[in-house]
Design a protein around this motif. Structure first.
Motif, PDB file in Angstrom:
ATOM      1  N   GLN A  32       0.811  -1.217   0.000  1.00 39.23           N
ATOM      2  CA  GLN A  32       0.000   0.000   0.000  1.00 39.23           C
ATOM      3  C   GLN A  32       0.844   1.267   0.000  1.00 39.23           C
ATOM      4  O   GLN A  32       0.318   2.355  -0.240  1.00 39.23           O
ATOM      5  N   GLY A  33       2.144   1.140   0.251  1.00 36.85           N
ATOM      6  CA  GLY A  33       3.034   2.288   0.164  1.00 36.85           C
ATOM      7  C   GLY A  33       2.826   3.311   1.262  1.00 36.85           C
ATOM      8  O   GLY A  33       2.967   4.518   1.036  1.00 36.85           O
ATOM      9  N   MET A  34       2.512   2.837   2.467  1.00 33.71           N
ATOM     10  CA  MET A  34       2.324   3.742   3.595  1.00 33.71           C
ATOM     11  C   MET A  34       2.785   3.048   4.869  1.00 33.71           C
ATOM     12  O   MET A  34       2.415   1.915   5.128  1.00 33.71           O
ATOM     13  N   ALA A  35       3.570   3.748   5.671  1.00 31.88           N
ATOM     14  CA  ALA A  35       3.979   3.205   6.961  1.00 31.88           C
ATOM     15  C   ALA A  35       2.771   3.094   7.883  1.00 31.88           C
ATOM     16  O   ALA A  35       1.888   3.958   7.862  1.00 31.88           O
ATOM     17  N   PRO A  36       2.697   2.059   8.695  1.00 28.07           N
ATOM     18  CA  PRO A  36       1.542   1.903   9.580  1.00 28.07           C
ATOM     19  C   PRO A  36       1.328   3.083  10.523  1.00 28.07           C
ATOM     20  O   PRO A  36       0.188   3.382  10.892  1.00 28.07           O
ATOM     21  N   ASP A  37       2.418   3.757  10.922  1.00 29.55           N
ATOM     22  CA  ASP A  37       2.282   4.869  11.862  1.00 29.55           C
ATOM     23  C   ASP A  37       2.088   6.215  11.185  1.00 29.55           C
ATOM     24  O   ASP A  37       2.145   7.260  11.840  1.00 29.55           O
ATOM     25  N   ASP A  38       1.827   6.216   9.878  1.00 26.74           N
ATOM     26  CA  ASP A  38       1.532   7.458   9.170  1.00 26.74           C
ATOM     27  C   ASP A  38       0.191   7.995   9.663  1.00 26.74           C
ATOM     28  O   ASP A  38      -0.820   7.291   9.657  1.00 26.74           O
ATOM     29  N   ARG A  39       0.180   9.251  10.097  1.00 28.31           N
ATOM     30  CA  ARG A  39      -1.036   9.826  10.666  1.00 28.31           C
ATOM     31  C   ARG A  39      -2.182   9.896   9.662  1.00 28.31           C
ATOM     32  O   ARG A  39      -3.346  10.025  10.055  1.00 28.31           O
ATOM     33  N   ALA A  40      -1.893   9.771   8.387  1.00 29.52           N
ATOM     34  CA  ALA A  40      -2.973   9.772   7.392  1.00 29.52           C
ATOM     35  C   ALA A  40      -3.901   8.575   7.569  1.00 29.52           C
ATOM     36  O   ALA A  40      -5.071   8.620   7.186  1.00 29.52           O
ATOM     37  N   ALA A  41      -3.375   7.486   8.156  1.00 27.39           N
ATOM     38  CA  ALA A  41      -4.182   6.282   8.357  1.00 27.39           C
ATOM     39  C   ALA A  41      -4.967   6.318   9.665  1.00 27.39           C
ATOM     40  O   ALA A  41      -5.838   5.465   9.886  1.00 27.39           O
ATOM     41  N   TYR A  42      -4.707   7.287  10.517  1.00 23.71           N
ATOM     42  CA  TYR A  42      -5.283   7.264  11.858  1.00 23.71           C
ATOM     43  C   TYR A  42      -6.813   7.363  11.890  1.00 23.71           C
ATOM     44  O   TYR A  42      -7.450   6.709  12.730  1.00 23.71           O
ATOM     45  N   SER A  60       7.042  -2.497   6.525  1.00 22.06           N
ATOM     46  CA  SER A  60       6.493  -3.669   7.198  1.00 22.06           C
ATOM     47  C   SER A  60       7.318  -4.111   8.402  1.00 22.06           C
ATOM     48  O   SER A  60       7.227  -5.252   8.852  1.00 22.06           O
ATOM     49  N   ASN A  61       8.108  -3.194   8.950  1.00 26.84           N
ATOM     50  CA  ASN A  61       8.772  -3.447  10.222  1.00 26.84           C
ATOM     51  C   ASN A  61       7.712  -3.382  11.321  1.00 26.84           C
ATOM     52  O   ASN A  61       7.030  -2.367  11.473  1.00 26.84           O
ATOM     53  N   PRO A  62       7.526  -4.465  12.092  1.00 27.61           N
ATOM     54  CA  PRO A  62       6.464  -4.458  13.107  1.00 27.61           C
ATOM     55  C   PRO A  62       6.613  -3.370  14.157  1.00 27.61           C
ATOM     56  O   PRO A  62       5.621  -2.986  14.789  1.00 27.61           O
ATOM     57  N   MET A  63       7.830  -2.837  14.338  1.00 23.15           N
ATOM     58  CA  MET A  63       7.983  -1.760  15.314  1.00 23.15           C
ATOM     59  C   MET A  63       7.183  -0.523  14.923  1.00 23.15           C
ATOM     60  O   MET A  63       6.783   0.270  15.781  1.00 23.15           O
ATOM     61  N   LEU A  64       6.901  -0.359  13.615  1.00 24.22           N
ATOM     62  CA  LEU A  64       6.089   0.769  13.179  1.00 24.22           C
ATOM     63  C   LEU A  64       4.632   0.632  13.631  1.00 24.22           C
ATOM     64  O   LEU A  64       3.894   1.621  13.664  1.00 24.22           O
ATOM     65  N   VAL A  65       4.228  -0.595  13.972  1.00 29.50           N
ATOM     66  CA  VAL A  65       2.865  -0.811  14.461  1.00 29.50           C
ATOM     67  C   VAL A  65       2.771  -0.491  15.953  1.00 29.50           C
ATOM     68  O   VAL A  65       1.680  -0.326  16.493  1.00 29.50           O
ATOM     69  N   ASP A  66       3.915  -0.361  16.624  1.00 29.58           N
ATOM     70  CA  ASP A  66       3.894  -0.057  18.051  1.00 29.58           C
ATOM     71  C   ASP A  66       3.192   1.268  18.325  1.00 29.58           C
ATOM     72  O   ASP A  66       2.420   1.385  19.289  1.00 29.58           O
ATOM     73  N   ASP A  67       3.444   2.286  17.503  1.00 34.19           N
ATOM     74  CA  ASP A  67       2.758   3.563  17.678  1.00 34.19           C
ATOM     75  C   ASP A  67       1.248   3.403  17.547  1.00 34.19           C
ATOM     76  O   ASP A  67       0.475   4.049  18.261  1.00 34.19           O
TER      77      ASP A  67
END
Length: 288
Positions: free
Chosen positions: A128-138, A175-182
């Protein structure tokens, strides 16, 4: 769905082709994935239902909406949900909404749960080309948390784009799971599934899951004989109630996965939790 009669619940399977033959990925990305996994069939959702019914298993089914990053039209979430509803004895619908869709995506997510009975959402940050912790997904996460359904994130390396020049444009770092920590911090009631043994970030996934009580790990996408020892150790102990059976079907079959899982040194009291019980509780399926 009669949960008591099921022998297993596979929380990670892919709808790769629609009823009219439309593929979930472009030819280039799909070809790279097939080569990475040494080839696999592309069953329709009704064919998936028959496959799992024969094995007395249930399966979570989803596609990936990555239209913004790939330009490839998705398989409709409505088709996935309606097809699963037609085979509700064995199939559980998840949806995928591209986080780049903003408010439109939030409206779609709410409608899919309210009108189509969707039980969770799949994200693939690299595709999807977006980091999980990108505020656009919040805003999308906020809606999912409010609706009380889980969010499943692909983590670790992916076979999609593998071997293509530039990996087909797929960036593994997202897709580094640490990005999902936020995400787990900012949405403390959101149930999160970290999909796959998270090569090369397995320790990061274990750290997030042991620190955040609503983070789960599914074991899909890898043959169990290749599971790293620390993953098996945590599955047997600290995470025994939050590790889930997933195959990644049709890339890996549940037959192969379960046969190899049987050979692992998993405690007898933990094995049924991983294969079925934890998914029953997480997905609210209930059992008599």
């Amino acid at each position: 769905m009669n949960v008591d009669e099921l022998v297993a619940i596979d929380v990670h399977t892919h709808a790769e082709v629609s009823a009219d033959g439309h593929a979930s990925l472009s030819d280039g990305l799909a070809g790279a994935s097939a080569k990475y996994f040494k080839g696999h069939s592309r069953p329709t959702i009704p064919e998936m239902a028959a496959y799992y019914r024969e094995r007395r298993m249930a399966a979570v089914v989803f596609t990936v909406d990555a239209e913004h990053a790939t330009g490839h039209p998705r398989i409709s979430n409505e088709e996935v949900a309606e097809s699963c509803a037609a085979h509700a004895d064995v199939l559980i619908p998840f949806a995928s909404v591209d986080p780049w869709k903003g408010r439109a995506g939030v409206r779609e997510a709410r409608r899919l749960v309210a009108e189509y009975g969707v039980r969770g959402f799949k994200f693939h940050p690299s595709v999807q080309g977006m980091a999980p912790d990108d505020r656009a997904a919040y805003p999308l996460y906020e809606a999912i948390e409010e609706m009380g359904v889980p969010a499943l994130f692909h983590t670790g390396q992916t076979g999609i784009g593998a071997g293509l020049p530039g990996g087909g444009g797929i960036r593994l770092k997202y897709s580094n799971p640490m990005l999902v920590d936020d995400v787990a911090v900012d949405f403390p009631e959101l149930r999160i599934i970290l999909a796959h043994p998270s090569f090369p970030w397995q320790d990061e996934a274990l750290a997030v899951a042991t620190h955040k009580p609503y983070v789960y790990i599914d074991l899909s996408g890898w043959s169990p004989k290749y599971f790293p020892p620390q993953l098996i150790r945590y599955a047997n102990t600290l995470l025994k109630d939050r590790v889930l059976f997933g195959s990644d079907y049709p890339m890996i079959t549940p037959d192969r996965w379960l046969a190899e899982f049987d050979a692992l040194d998993i405690k007898p009291e933990v094995r049924p939790k991983i294969v079925k019980g934890n998914a029953v509780r997480l997905l609210g399926l209930g059992a008599s």
